[in-house]
Scaffold this motif. Structure first.
Motif, PDB file in Angstrom:
ATOM      1  N   LEU A  65      63.301  43.177  38.570  1.00 45.83           N
ATOM      2  CA  LEU A  65      63.683  44.289  39.447  1.00 45.83           C
ATOM      3  C   LEU A  65      63.321  43.981  40.891  1.00 45.83           C
ATOM      4  O   LEU A  65      63.238  44.873  41.723  1.00 45.83           O
ATOM      5  N   GLY A  66      63.080  42.696  41.173  1.00 44.80           N
ATOM      6  CA  GLY A  66      62.702  42.301  42.528  1.00 44.80           C
ATOM      7  C   GLY A  66      61.210  42.348  42.781  1.00 44.80           C
ATOM      8  O   GLY A  66      60.777  42.474  43.926  1.00 44.80           O
ATOM      9  N   GLU A  67      60.412  42.229  41.711  1.00 47.85           N
ATOM     10  CA  GLU A  67      58.951  42.283  41.827  1.00 47.85           C
ATOM     11  C   GLU A  67      58.411  41.085  42.614  1.00 47.85           C
ATOM     12  O   GLU A  67      59.016  40.026  42.667  1.00 47.85           O
ATOM     13  N   GLY A  68      57.245  41.266  43.192  1.00 45.31           N
ATOM     14  CA  GLY A  68      56.652  40.215  44.015  1.00 45.31           C
ATOM     15  C   GLY A  68      57.146  40.290  45.445  1.00 45.31           C
ATOM     16  O   GLY A  68      57.806  41.236  45.866  1.00 45.31           O
ATOM     17  N   CYS A  69      56.812  39.260  46.221  1.00 40.13           N
ATOM     18  CA  CYS A  69      57.171  39.226  47.651  1.00 40.13           C
ATOM     19  C   CYS A  69      56.690  40.487  48.359  1.00 40.13           C
ATOM     20  O   CYS A  69      57.391  41.044  49.214  1.00 40.13           O
ATOM     21  N   ALA A 201      48.438  34.810  43.206  1.00 36.79           N
ATOM     22  CA  ALA A 201      47.739  33.713  43.877  1.00 36.79           C
ATOM     23  C   ALA A 201      48.718  32.818  44.623  1.00 36.79           C
ATOM     24  O   ALA A 201      48.493  32.448  45.790  1.00 36.79           O
ATOM     25  N   TYR A 202      49.811  32.459  43.954  1.00 38.66           N
ATOM     26  CA  TYR A 202      50.812  31.619  44.616  1.00 38.66           C
ATOM     27  C   TYR A 202      51.382  32.308  45.854  1.00 38.66           C
ATOM     28  O   TYR A 202      51.622  31.669  46.884  1.00 38.66           O
ATOM     29  N   GLU A 203      51.570  33.612  45.754  1.00 37.48           N
ATOM     30  CA  GLU A 203      52.181  34.333  46.860  1.00 37.48           C
ATOM     31  C   GLU A 203      51.236  34.444  48.056  1.00 37.48           C
ATOM     32  O   GLU A 203      51.655  34.286  49.214  1.00 37.48           O
ATOM     33  N   ILE A 204      49.964  34.702  47.794  1.00 38.31           N
ATOM     34  CA  ILE A 204      48.978  34.743  48.877  1.00 38.31           C
ATOM     35  C   ILE A 204      48.913  33.380  49.553  1.00 38.31           C
ATOM     36  O   ILE A 204      48.873  33.270  50.792  1.00 38.31           O
ATOM     37  N   LEU A 208      49.954  32.717  53.518  1.00 39.28           N
ATOM     38  CA  LEU A 208      48.992  32.197  54.497  1.00 39.28           C
ATOM     39  C   LEU A 208      49.350  30.788  54.957  1.00 39.28           C
ATOM     40  O   LEU A 208      48.486  30.058  55.457  1.00 39.28           O
ATOM     41  N   GLY A 209      50.620  30.426  54.817  1.00 39.09           N
ATOM     42  CA  GLY A 209      51.040  29.108  55.278  1.00 39.09           C
ATOM     43  C   GLY A 209      50.589  28.000  54.359  1.00 39.09           C
ATOM     44  O   GLY A 209      50.223  26.909  54.815  1.00 39.09           O
ATOM     45  N   PHE A 210      50.626  28.275  53.057  1.00 37.72           N
ATOM     46  CA  PHE A 210      50.224  27.314  52.030  1.00 37.72           C
ATOM     47  C   PHE A 210      48.754  26.920  52.185  1.00 37.72           C
ATOM     48  O   PHE A 210      48.393  25.742  52.203  1.00 37.72           O
ATOM     49  N   ALA A 211      47.934  27.960  52.287  1.00 38.76           N
ATOM     50  CA  ALA A 211      46.482  27.796  52.351  1.00 38.76           C
ATOM     51  C   ALA A 211      45.832  28.921  51.556  1.00 38.76           C
ATOM     52  O   ALA A 211      46.380  30.021  51.442  1.00 38.76           O
ATOM     53  N   ALA A 212      44.669  28.637  51.023  1.00 37.93           N
ATOM     54  CA  ALA A 212      43.917  29.666  50.293  1.00 37.93           C
ATOM     55  C   ALA A 212      43.054  30.453  51.260  1.00 37.93           C
ATOM     56  O   ALA A 212      42.528  29.894  52.229  1.00 37.93           O
ATOM     57  N   PRO A 213      42.890  31.753  51.006  1.00 39.00           N
ATOM     58  CA  PRO A 213      41.910  32.507  51.799  1.00 39.00           C
ATOM     59  C   PRO A 213      40.503  32.101  51.382  1.00 39.00           C
ATOM     60  O   PRO A 213      40.309  31.388  50.385  1.00 39.00           O
ATOM     61  N   ASP A 214      39.535  32.540  52.129  1.00 37.36           N
ATOM     62  CA  ASP A 214      38.146  32.305  51.726  1.00 37.36           C
ATOM     63  C   ASP A 214      37.730  33.267  50.625  1.00 37.36           C
ATOM     64  O   ASP A 214      36.944  32.920  49.738  1.00 37.36           O
ATOM     65  N   VAL A 215      38.282  34.488  50.688  1.00 37.05           N
ATOM     66  CA  VAL A 215      37.848  35.567  49.807  1.00 37.05           C
ATOM     67  C   VAL A 215      39.053  36.387  49.368  1.00 37.05           C
ATOM     68  O   VAL A 215      39.939  36.666  50.178  1.00 37.05           O
ATOM     69  N   VAL A 216      39.080  36.771  48.100  1.00 37.58           N
ATOM     70  CA  VAL A 216      40.002  37.789  47.601  1.00 37.58           C
ATOM     71  C   VAL A 216      39.159  38.933  47.069  1.00 37.58           C
ATOM     72  O   VAL A 216      38.319  38.726  46.172  1.00 37.58           O
ATOM     73  N   VAL A 217      39.348  40.130  47.609  1.00 30.96           N
ATOM     74  CA  VAL A 217      38.642  41.319  47.144  1.00 30.96           C
ATOM     75  C   VAL A 217      39.608  42.137  46.302  1.00 30.96           C
ATOM     76  O   VAL A 217      40.724  42.448  46.746  1.00 30.96           O
ATOM     77  N   THR A 218      39.197  42.491  45.105  1.00 33.44           N
ATOM     78  CA  THR A 218      40.071  43.248  44.219  1.00 33.44           C
ATOM     79  C   THR A 218      39.253  44.179  43.343  1.00 33.44           C
ATOM     80  O   THR A 218      38.032  44.039  43.220  1.00 33.44           O
ATOM     81  N   VAL A 219      39.940  45.135  42.735  1.00 32.09           N
ATOM     82  CA  VAL A 219      39.327  45.964  41.705  1.00 32.09           C
ATOM     83  C   VAL A 219      39.597  45.322  40.344  1.00 32.09           C
ATOM     84  O   VAL A 219      40.481  44.483  40.204  1.00 32.09           O
ATOM     85  N   ALA A 220      38.854  45.749  39.347  1.00 37.42           N
ATOM     86  CA  ALA A 220      39.083  45.250  37.992  1.00 37.42           C
ATOM     87  C   ALA A 220      38.785  46.336  36.979  1.00 37.42           C
ATOM     88  O   ALA A 220      37.769  47.030  37.077  1.00 37.42           O
ATOM     89  N   GLY A 221      39.697  46.472  36.026  1.00 37.63           N
ATOM     90  CA  GLY A 221      39.476  47.291  34.839  1.00 37.63           C
ATOM     91  C   GLY A 221      39.495  46.359  33.647  1.00 37.63           C
ATOM     92  O   GLY A 221      38.468  45.973  33.109  1.00 37.63           O
ATOM     93  N   ALA A 222      40.699  45.933  33.273  1.00 35.94           N
ATOM     94  CA  ALA A 222      40.849  44.893  32.245  1.00 35.94           C
ATOM     95  C   ALA A 222      40.763  43.499  32.847  1.00 35.94           C
ATOM     96  O   ALA A 222      40.665  42.515  32.113  1.00 35.94           O
TER      97      ALA A 222
END
Length: 369
Positions: A65-69, A201-204, A208-222
């Motif tokens: 359905l156009g998910e992502g991006c 992860a691939y999208e981030i 960022l110009g094909f670079a990883a961030p230093d930190v990813v902050v997220t919530v978690a349940g499962a």
């Protein structure tokens, strides 16, 4: 050749969309896959299927359905510059659409005509949406306290929604019984779901110009975002496209924080009602793997008090971001992780906002009235 892997025993199984657990009941993942590089991205495709080369199953006609991006926007949180990843731009309003698209694509390819899912809200509405897109009947088991807006959304897509007395665990237990006779599209169990979430992860990385961030902050349940980021960034690292994993910094509500307790070796937490309903999972089925993923990244966890979740929901709205309280927990965690030194001066920080405030009308009304 793609296989399913039980990471606890090392046992493997053929890749079969109908299998969702090991013979001994253990949760499964797809076996290790090679990462992809910039040249492998189908740049003309405006969905997560631009990373088709990283996904299993050789799907030629995805249920999409156009998910992502989704947008990655620059913002500020107090004195800190951050990037907010707005996952509510996914078609059903939450990040769950990433996993659902991949999972339902393989199920549809197998000719499945009806599925079962158990969910506290966003997962159920996502499975309902993609079932509708695929012409598949969906039965959603939801805890009786699930947000009315999320129940309405799933029913609007044509799904049968059954409200189960009790909490999230009761819905899961009923699903286990019904899954003996129905194709189970459980987003917390199905290994193909994590393959979809790894595209975050691939999208981030691409954002960022094909670079990883230093930190990813997220919530978690499962923990599917944590595990998806572990998979995706792990593949990029193995393929030599990044030189380190970002630190995964994970927030849970103080009233339901089993991942936080396990990570820090504390006693089992006493569970109570939380406004962050999407993370109210008392016993995550992949708990050991979630803890391992956080440690592998050099990450950390925090438990967020209810007042801080409410405050962060208001602060986000004050900068134009209408996030449901579950998502706002990640923003609240920026302050907590900064105070702990887990977020350092100069870090490039990505904060994942998982779902829209429109998904939790009653909770938002309690925050803003």
């Amino acid at each position: 050749m793609d296989v399913y892997l039980d990471p606890r025993s090392g046992r493997t199984y053929p890749l079969d969309a109908l299998r969702w657990q090991g013979d001994d009941g253990a949760p499964l993942v797809v076996g290790p896959r090679p990462g992809i590089g910039p040249k492998d991205i189908e740049t003309s495709t405006r969905s997560l299927w631009r990373y088709r080369a990283a996904l299993p199953g050789d799907v030629t006609r995805p249920v999409s359905l156009g998910e992502g991006c989704t947008p990655l926007i620059e913002g500020r949180w107090g004195e800190r510059e951050v990037h907010f990843k707005l996952e509510w731009f996914n078609p059903s309003g939450s990040f769950k659409d990433r996993g659902t698209s991949v999972m339902m694509s393989l199920l549809a390819r197998r000719g499945v005509r009806s599925v079962l899912e158990d969910s506290s809200g966003n997962g159920g509405s996502s499975v309902a949406a993609y079932s509708a897109a695929a012409g598949i009947r969906a039965r959603i088991l939801a805890p009786e306290g699930t947000s009315a807006a999320k129940v309405l959304q799933a029913r609007a897509y044509g799904a049968e929604v059954v409200l189960v007395p009790g909490g999230r665990a009761a819905a899961g237990e009923q699903a286990m019984r019904e899954a003996r006779t129905t194709a189970y599209a459980g987003h917390n169990w199905h290994p193909l779901f994590l393959e979809g979430t790894k595209t975050l992860a691939y999208e981030i990385w691409e954002d960022l110009g094909f670079a990883a961030p230093d930190v990813v902050v997220t919530v978690a349940g499962a923990g599917s975002i944590v595990l998806g980021c572990d998979l995706g960034f792990g593949e990029l690292l193995a393929a030599g496209h990044i030189d380190r994993r970002p630190r995964l910094l994970v927030a849970q509500p103080e009233r339901c924080a089993p991942i936080h307790a396990a990570f820090h070796g504390g006693p089992a937490v006493e569970v109570g009602p939380t406004i962050a309903e999407g993370t109210a999972i008392e016993s995550p089925i992949r708990l050991p793997e979630i803890v391992d993923a956080i440690r592998r990244s050099g990450g950390d966890t925090v438990a967020i008090p209810e007042d801080d979740i409410i405050g962060a929901t208001r602060r986000l709205a004050g900068i134009g971001l209408y996030a449901e309280p579950t998502s706002a927990s990640a923003a609240a965690a920026i302050d907590a992780f900064t105070a702990k030194g887990a977020i350092r001066p100069g870090d490039r920080v990505v904060v994942v906002l998982t779902g829209s405030g429109l998904k939790a009308a009653a909770a938002m009304a309690s925050v803003f009235t």
